[in-house]
Motif scaffolding. Sequence first.
Motif, PDB file in Angstrom:
ATOM      1  N   TYR A 365     -17.363  -6.791   0.508  1.00 22.82           N
ATOM      2  CA  TYR A 365     -17.069  -6.067  -0.725  1.00 22.82           C
ATOM      3  C   TYR A 365     -15.569  -5.791  -0.747  1.00 22.82           C
ATOM      4  O   TYR A 365     -15.113  -4.804  -0.159  1.00 22.82           O
ATOM      5  CB  TYR A 365     -17.846  -4.756  -0.784  1.00 22.82           C
ATOM      6  N   PRO A 366     -14.788  -6.640  -1.387  1.00 23.21           N
ATOM      7  CA  PRO A 366     -13.333  -6.443  -1.392  1.00 23.21           C
ATOM      8  C   PRO A 366     -12.961  -5.040  -1.871  1.00 23.21           C
ATOM      9  O   PRO A 366     -13.478  -4.552  -2.895  1.00 23.21           O
ATOM     10  CB  PRO A 366     -12.842  -7.510  -2.380  1.00 23.21           C
ATOM     11  N   LEU A 367     -12.082  -4.392  -1.114  1.00 25.83           N
ATOM     12  CA  LEU A 367     -11.706  -3.007  -1.407  1.00 25.83           C
ATOM     13  C   LEU A 367     -10.198  -2.877  -1.468  1.00 25.83           C
ATOM     14  O   LEU A 367      -9.479  -3.372  -0.589  1.00 25.83           O
ATOM     15  CB  LEU A 367     -12.245  -2.081  -0.310  1.00 25.83           C
ATOM     16  N   THR A 368      -9.733  -2.202  -2.517  1.00 27.96           N
ATOM     17  CA  THR A 368      -8.349  -1.744  -2.595  1.00 27.96           C
ATOM     18  C   THR A 368      -8.391  -0.244  -2.849  1.00 27.96           C
ATOM     19  O   THR A 368      -8.897   0.202  -3.881  1.00 27.96           O
ATOM     20  CB  THR A 368      -7.572  -2.443  -3.719  1.00 27.96           C
ATOM     21  N   LEU A 369      -7.890   0.517  -1.895  1.00 30.03           N
ATOM     22  CA  LEU A 369      -7.918   1.975  -1.995  1.00 30.03           C
ATOM     23  C   LEU A 369      -6.505   2.511  -1.825  1.00 30.03           C
ATOM     24  O   LEU A 369      -5.834   2.228  -0.830  1.00 30.03           O
ATOM     25  CB  LEU A 369      -8.842   2.567  -0.922  1.00 30.03           C
ATOM     26  N   ARG A 370      -6.049   3.300  -2.826  1.00 31.34           N
ATOM     27  CA  ARG A 370      -4.731   3.920  -2.778  1.00 31.34           C
ATOM     28  C   ARG A 370      -4.912   5.428  -2.965  1.00 31.34           C
ATOM     29  O   ARG A 370      -5.486   5.856  -3.989  1.00 31.34           O
ATOM     30  CB  ARG A 370      -3.827   3.359  -3.882  1.00 31.34           C
ATOM     31  N   VAL A 371      -4.421   6.209  -2.018  1.00 32.21           N
ATOM     32  CA  VAL A 371      -4.565   7.664  -2.068  1.00 32.21           C
ATOM     33  C   VAL A 371      -3.188   8.288  -1.904  1.00 32.21           C
ATOM     34  O   VAL A 371      -2.514   8.069  -0.878  1.00 32.21           O
ATOM     35  CB  VAL A 371      -5.519   8.174  -0.971  1.00 32.21           C
ATOM     36  N   TYR A 372      -2.766   9.077  -2.912  1.00 33.73           N
ATOM     37  CA  TYR A 372      -1.429   9.659  -2.913  1.00 33.73           C
ATOM     38  C   TYR A 372      -1.506  11.183  -3.047  1.00 33.73           C
ATOM     39  O   TYR A 372      -2.330  11.728  -3.818  1.00 33.73           O
ATOM     40  CB  TYR A 372      -0.599   9.122  -4.090  1.00 33.73           C
ATOM     41  N   ASN A 373      -0.646  11.872  -2.340  1.00 41.24           N
ATOM     42  CA  ASN A 373      -0.490  13.332  -2.498  1.00 41.24           C
ATOM     43  C   ASN A 373      -1.827  14.060  -2.488  1.00 41.24           C
ATOM     44  O   ASN A 373      -2.056  14.994  -3.273  1.00 41.24           O
ATOM     45  CB  ASN A 373       0.251  13.652  -3.798  1.00 41.24           C
ATOM     46  N   SER A 374      -2.721  13.675  -1.615  1.00 39.05           N
ATOM     47  CA  SER A 374      -4.073  14.231  -1.634  1.00 39.05           C
ATOM     48  C   SER A 374      -4.387  14.981  -0.335  1.00 39.05           C
ATOM     49  O   SER A 374      -3.856  14.663   0.740  1.00 39.05           O
ATOM     50  CB  SER A 374      -5.105  13.131  -1.873  1.00 39.05           C
ATOM     51  N   LEU A 375      -5.249  15.974  -0.461  1.00 39.29           N
ATOM     52  CA  LEU A 375      -5.666  16.843   0.634  1.00 39.29           C
ATOM     53  C   LEU A 375      -7.114  16.525   0.983  1.00 39.29           C
ATOM     54  O   LEU A 375      -7.994  16.622   0.122  1.00 39.29           O
ATOM     55  CB  LEU A 375      -5.528  18.301   0.209  1.00 39.29           C
ATOM     56  N   ILE A 376      -7.372  16.144   2.231  1.00 42.83           N
ATOM     57  CA  ILE A 376      -8.726  15.767   2.665  1.00 42.83           C
ATOM     58  C   ILE A 376      -9.058  16.577   3.908  1.00 42.83           C
ATOM     59  O   ILE A 376      -8.523  16.323   4.991  1.00 42.83           O
ATOM     60  CB  ILE A 376      -8.832  14.256   2.920  1.00 42.83           C
TER      61      ILE A 376
END
Length: 492
Positions: A365-376
């Motif tokens: 399952y091709p995945l592109t994930l971009r996460v910016y300025n986020s709190l996890i």
Amino acid sequence: MKCIRIIISLITVFCVSSSLVSCNDKDTFGSGFLTFEKAVLSLDTCFSTVPTPHKTLMVYNNSGDGIRISRVYLEKMNQTGFRVNVNGSYLGSDAGFQVSDMELREGDSLRVFVELTSRNNGDNIPKLVEDRLMFQLENGSVQYVTLNAYSWDAILMKNATITKDSTISNVDGKPVVVYGALTVDTNAVVTIAKGTTMYFHSGAGIDVKGSLKVEGGKNVENEKNEVTLRCDRLDRMVSNLTYDNNPGQWGGVHFYDISHDNSFDYVDLHGATDAIVCDSAKNQDQTMLTLKHTTIHNTKGVGVEATSCKIVMENTQISNTFGNCVKLLGGDVTMTHCTIAQYYPFDSARGYAISFFNKSGDNKYPLTLRVYNSLIKGYADDVMLWSENKDGEDKLNATFNTCVLRTEVTPDYQYMFENCLFEDVKNTDYSPENSFVLFDTSNFFYNFTPKENTLPVSKANAEYTLSDDRNGDERYADQPHDIGCFETVKKP
């Protein structure tokens, strides 16, 4: 020996006789009064024409004597919509709306069950519905318990299928109550208007095959503009927990594979089972869902689950889910200024804050994930889960830039993280009580705005900074900004 047997027999007969006399003494009936668990039994606020859940009332005899009850009845008979069952006897039309000739011995009790289906009140505000449950005693006394509720006229949608472009709103201030599946059919665009609150019965939800636009607005003083999606229970489960704060009270929103161009803006969705589930998109180049200024909170399943979908999340909070807050299998997902907080309070076996995979078994399952300025963040030492790293085409295409994260990163995965801050799990300064403005686990109230001087404050990357925060408050250009969906520092 024969005489001894005779004497023993006589003593036995005497003891039995004494015991019977004693029992008969306790079975006398006098002129005592009943004791009620409460003087007023309130069913809180309910929706007109919709049956309420039942409530119970205990009736005790603490008088020291037996009490005979000639009849139990509703003062207004069947005119108010209350339904009553007394110890298994229903006060219905077959019995003349009463129960007759009951005996309650000293120390015993009766259990009374009360429900209500009120009539339309003809107004857009809740109105009081009241009756009295009367207990007429054999001694001539009459006692009663007041029954009441506030009845609110509603727009009912029962297993509705919307086949053309439509708008849902609180017409004339009336709430919208959904039973069963509310289906947005193929080619239909349904808009939920600014300020609308939708109440979903147990198991009810929205199935989207066309497009759903939830168009809330920023709340301002004395004006609610956000859209709220919640359960239809307005009462309390226990003293410190409303049904509204309890997860799994309604179904959530399901986007089918043919659905596209769905959007949420200024939305509060809480108390669902699976809040948002997106099937594998048939056209993966189209954006299936955009979430902005949205809160997804307190779910019994997942917060957002998507398979091979294009999704955009901005200024969005996803928090306190029994399953994963965010669960991704493939797709193209961008998250900017999001707060993912996994502090589900009802079960220690809670899921991850975020999981993301580019394969399932032998399927890719091709995945592109971009996460910016986020709190996890979350309770666990590691709140992130991803698939095993592979060389070449199976390598995860995921980027976390300028984020605060609670996870353990091995050298194989360093490539995914740029300019990120990692919490030291042994440092109590990063506990939720020290991190957030409000973290009340006793009453289940949370505000995931960072406290001043905590790790996310003033650490955001200006390149990815959005113009406002989750609440619509401006992020001013002349000051540093916070990681996550809430801005701590406000312009004077």
